[in-house]
Enzyme design. Structure first.
Site, PDB file in Angstrom:
ATOM      1  N   GLY A   1      -3.482  31.354  36.810  1.00  0.00           N
ATOM      2  CA  GLY A   1      -2.685  30.843  37.933  1.00  0.00           C
ATOM      3  C   GLY A   1      -1.492  29.984  37.551  1.00  0.00           C
ATOM      4  O   GLY A   1      -1.021  29.190  38.372  1.00  0.00           O
TER       5      GLY A   1
ATOM      6  N   ASN B   1       1.652  30.941  37.015  1.00  0.00           N
ATOM      7  CA  ASN B   1       2.824  31.308  37.828  1.00  0.00           C
ATOM      8  C   ASN B   1       2.675  30.769  39.249  1.00  0.00           C
ATOM      9  O   ASN B   1       3.634  30.246  39.824  1.00  0.00           O
ATOM     10  CB  ASN B   1       3.013  32.833  37.840  1.00  0.00           C
ATOM     11  CG  ASN B   1       3.747  33.323  36.611  1.00  0.00           C
ATOM     12  OD1 ASN B   1       4.950  33.106  36.466  1.00  0.00           O
ATOM     13  ND2 ASN B   1       3.025  33.965  35.708  1.00  0.00           N
TER      14      ASN B   1
ATOM     15  N   ARG C   1     -10.070  51.527  47.592  1.00  0.00           N
ATOM     16  CA  ARG C   1      -9.025  50.540  47.321  1.00  0.00           C
ATOM     17  C   ARG C   1      -8.420  50.028  48.641  1.00  0.00           C
ATOM     18  O   ARG C   1      -8.199  48.836  48.815  1.00  0.00           O
ATOM     19  CB  ARG C   1      -7.951  51.220  46.471  1.00  0.00           C
ATOM     20  CG  ARG C   1      -7.113  50.293  45.678  1.00  0.00           C
ATOM     21  CD  ARG C   1      -6.267  51.043  44.687  1.00  0.00           C
ATOM     22  NE  ARG C   1      -6.987  51.382  43.468  1.00  0.00           N
ATOM     23  CZ  ARG C   1      -7.347  50.515  42.536  1.00  0.00           C
ATOM     24  NH1 ARG C   1      -7.058  49.239  42.649  1.00  0.00           N
ATOM     25  NH2 ARG C   1      -7.977  50.906  41.457  1.00  0.00           N
TER      26      ARG C   1
ATOM     27  N   ARG D   1      -5.332  43.753  39.886  1.00  0.00           N
ATOM     28  CA  ARG D   1      -5.735  44.967  40.608  1.00  0.00           C
ATOM     29  C   ARG D   1      -4.489  45.721  41.034  1.00  0.00           C
ATOM     30  O   ARG D   1      -3.471  45.110  41.367  1.00  0.00           O
ATOM     31  CB  ARG D   1      -6.502  44.614  41.885  1.00  0.00           C
ATOM     32  CG  ARG D   1      -7.941  44.253  41.694  1.00  0.00           C
ATOM     33  CD  ARG D   1      -8.583  43.927  43.034  1.00  0.00           C
ATOM     34  NE  ARG D   1      -8.600  45.057  43.958  1.00  0.00           N
ATOM     35  CZ  ARG D   1      -9.536  46.006  43.968  1.00  0.00           C
ATOM     36  NH1 ARG D   1     -10.537  45.954  43.113  1.00  0.00           N
ATOM     37  NH2 ARG D   1      -9.479  47.007  44.832  1.00  0.00           N
ATOM     38  N   ILE D   2      -4.596  47.031  41.022  1.00  0.00           N
ATOM     39  CA  ILE D   2      -3.511  47.846  41.568  1.00  0.00           C
ATOM     40  C   ILE D   2      -3.722  47.883  43.075  1.00  0.00           C
ATOM     41  O   ILE D   2      -4.840  48.101  43.544  1.00  0.00           O
ATOM     42  CB  ILE D   2      -3.567  49.263  40.967  1.00  0.00           C
ATOM     43  CG1 ILE D   2      -3.243  49.177  39.468  1.00  0.00           C
ATOM     44  CG2 ILE D   2      -2.610  50.206  41.684  1.00  0.00           C
ATOM     45  CD1 ILE D   2      -3.463  50.462  38.717  1.00  0.00           C
TER      46      ILE D   2
ATOM     47  N   ASN E   1       6.083  40.995  42.490  1.00  0.00           N
ATOM     48  CA  ASN E   1       5.205  40.851  41.323  1.00  0.00           C
ATOM     49  C   ASN E   1       6.028  40.362  40.141  1.00  0.00           C
ATOM     50  O   ASN E   1       7.240  40.560  40.098  1.00  0.00           O
ATOM     51  CB  ASN E   1       4.597  42.220  40.989  1.00  0.00           C
ATOM     52  CG  ASN E   1       3.658  42.166  39.794  1.00  0.00           C
ATOM     53  OD1 ASN E   1       2.844  41.257  39.673  1.00  0.00           O
ATOM     54  ND2 ASN E   1       3.766  43.129  38.897  1.00  0.00           N
TER      55      ASN E   1
ATOM     56  N   HIS F   1       6.185  40.738  35.957  1.00  0.00           N
ATOM     57  CA  HIS F   1       5.668  41.550  34.857  1.00  0.00           C
ATOM     58  C   HIS F   1       6.235  41.021  33.540  1.00  0.00           C
ATOM     59  O   HIS F   1       7.439  40.778  33.446  1.00  0.00           O
ATOM     60  CB  HIS F   1       6.073  43.019  35.058  1.00  0.00           C
ATOM     61  CG  HIS F   1       5.535  43.908  33.993  1.00  0.00           C
ATOM     62  ND1 HIS F   1       4.193  44.244  33.935  1.00  0.00           N
ATOM     63  CD2 HIS F   1       6.121  44.496  32.925  1.00  0.00           C
ATOM     64  CE1 HIS F   1       3.990  45.007  32.875  1.00  0.00           C
ATOM     65  NE2 HIS F   1       5.143  45.181  32.247  1.00  0.00           N
TER      66      HIS F   1
ATOM     67  N   VAL G   1       3.041  51.746  39.754  1.00  0.00           N
ATOM     68  CA  VAL G   1       2.650  50.578  38.949  1.00  0.00           C
ATOM     69  C   VAL G   1       3.891  50.018  38.258  1.00  0.00           C
ATOM     70  O   VAL G   1       4.471  50.672  37.388  1.00  0.00           O
ATOM     71  CB  VAL G   1       1.572  50.967  37.901  1.00  0.00           C
ATOM     72  CG1 VAL G   1       1.244  49.785  37.001  1.00  0.00           C
ATOM     73  CG2 VAL G   1       0.310  51.464  38.597  1.00  0.00           C
ATOM     74  N   ASP G   2       4.325  48.837  38.702  1.00  0.00           N
ATOM     75  CA  ASP G   2       5.492  48.155  38.115  1.00  0.00           C
ATOM     76  C   ASP G   2       6.787  48.956  38.265  1.00  0.00           C
ATOM     77  O   ASP G   2       7.627  48.968  37.357  1.00  0.00           O
ATOM     78  CB  ASP G   2       5.231  47.825  36.632  1.00  0.00           C
ATOM     79  CG  ASP G   2       4.006  46.943  36.446  1.00  0.00           C
ATOM     80  OD1 ASP G   2       3.748  46.091  37.310  1.00  0.00           O
ATOM     81  OD2 ASP G   2       3.298  47.110  35.430  1.00  0.00           O
TER      82      ASP G   2
END
Ligand code: GRF
Length: 205
Positions: free
Chosen positions: A11, A13, A65, A95-96, A111, A113, A148-149
């Site tokens: 945590g 960030n 999901r 998690r995705i 997000n 990365h 994803v990203d």
């Protein structure tokens, strides 16, 4: 604007965002921190900073999901973090998320990365960068779409790779830049200064 933060672990960030909101008077209200992991260290940090927390455990959850994400959405909405006025920060959330969640909160989820996307998406980005032998890496704050990203990039910070860097030393220097980049991005969005056109974002004046 109301803020929800999703975490799974340390945590750091999340912490830098919550502290900056107070200090820099960023016009966004931190409403809820949600963790999929009951042991996430970030939960205690959020509580200390006076932000409500909720655990929605993913381990052992047998639904789809999307069914899991609907539980998250329910908590976000109960706390006023809606697709209309909310911002959701994924901050080390391991998690995705489902395409239904990213579609419902289109351009409302961001997000961070630890690499310069589109290079080295997915897990262990710092190791991927080292193994590839790049001379520069860094971090990327981006909107979350169904990949994803892959979503539109808001901003990036560059970190040079030094001779002899290990995954640990590089990760540490990238993390310091992550804390700066993530706060900048939240601030720009809260101020209504990020415009999105297709894959490209720019700064509104
Ligand atoms: C960061 O390196 C972030 O880029 C990645 O996961 C890590 C989370 O660290 N997505 P923290 O929980 O914010 O300390």
């Amino acid at each position: 604007m109301n803020l929800g933060i999703l975490i799974s672990g340390r945590g750091s960030n999340m912490e830098s965002i919550l502290k900056a909101i107070k200090k820099q008077k960023i016009p966004i209200a931190p409403k809820i921190v949600i963790s999929n992991n009951p042991d996430a260290k970030g939960l205690k940090i959020a509580q200390k900073l006076g932000v409500a927390t909720k655990v929605i455990q993913s381990k052992g959850f047998t639904g789809t999901r999307w069914e899991y994400d609907q539980k998250i959405i329910q908590v976000l909405e109960e706390n006023g973090v809606t697709p209309k006025n909310g911002l959701v920060c994924l901050a080390g959330f391991m998690r995705i998320i489902s395409s239904e969640f990213s579609a419902k909160y289109k351009n409302r989820i961001i997000n961070i990365h630890p690499a310069l996307l589109p290079a080295f998406p997915g897990l262990h980005a710092q190791k991927q960068a080292l193994d590839h032998g790049v001379k520069y890496s860094g971090c990327t704050v981006h909107y979350v779409d169904s990949g994803v990203d892959t979503g539109p990039i808001i901003l990036q910070e560059i970190v040079p790779v030094k001779d002899g860097d290990t995954e640990e030393t590089l990760s540490k220097r990238i993390l310091a830049k992550e804390h700066i980049a993530y706060v900048k991005a939240v601030k720009l969005i809260a101020q209504g200064k990020v415009k999105i056109a297709g894959r490209t974002t720019s700064r509104a004046r």
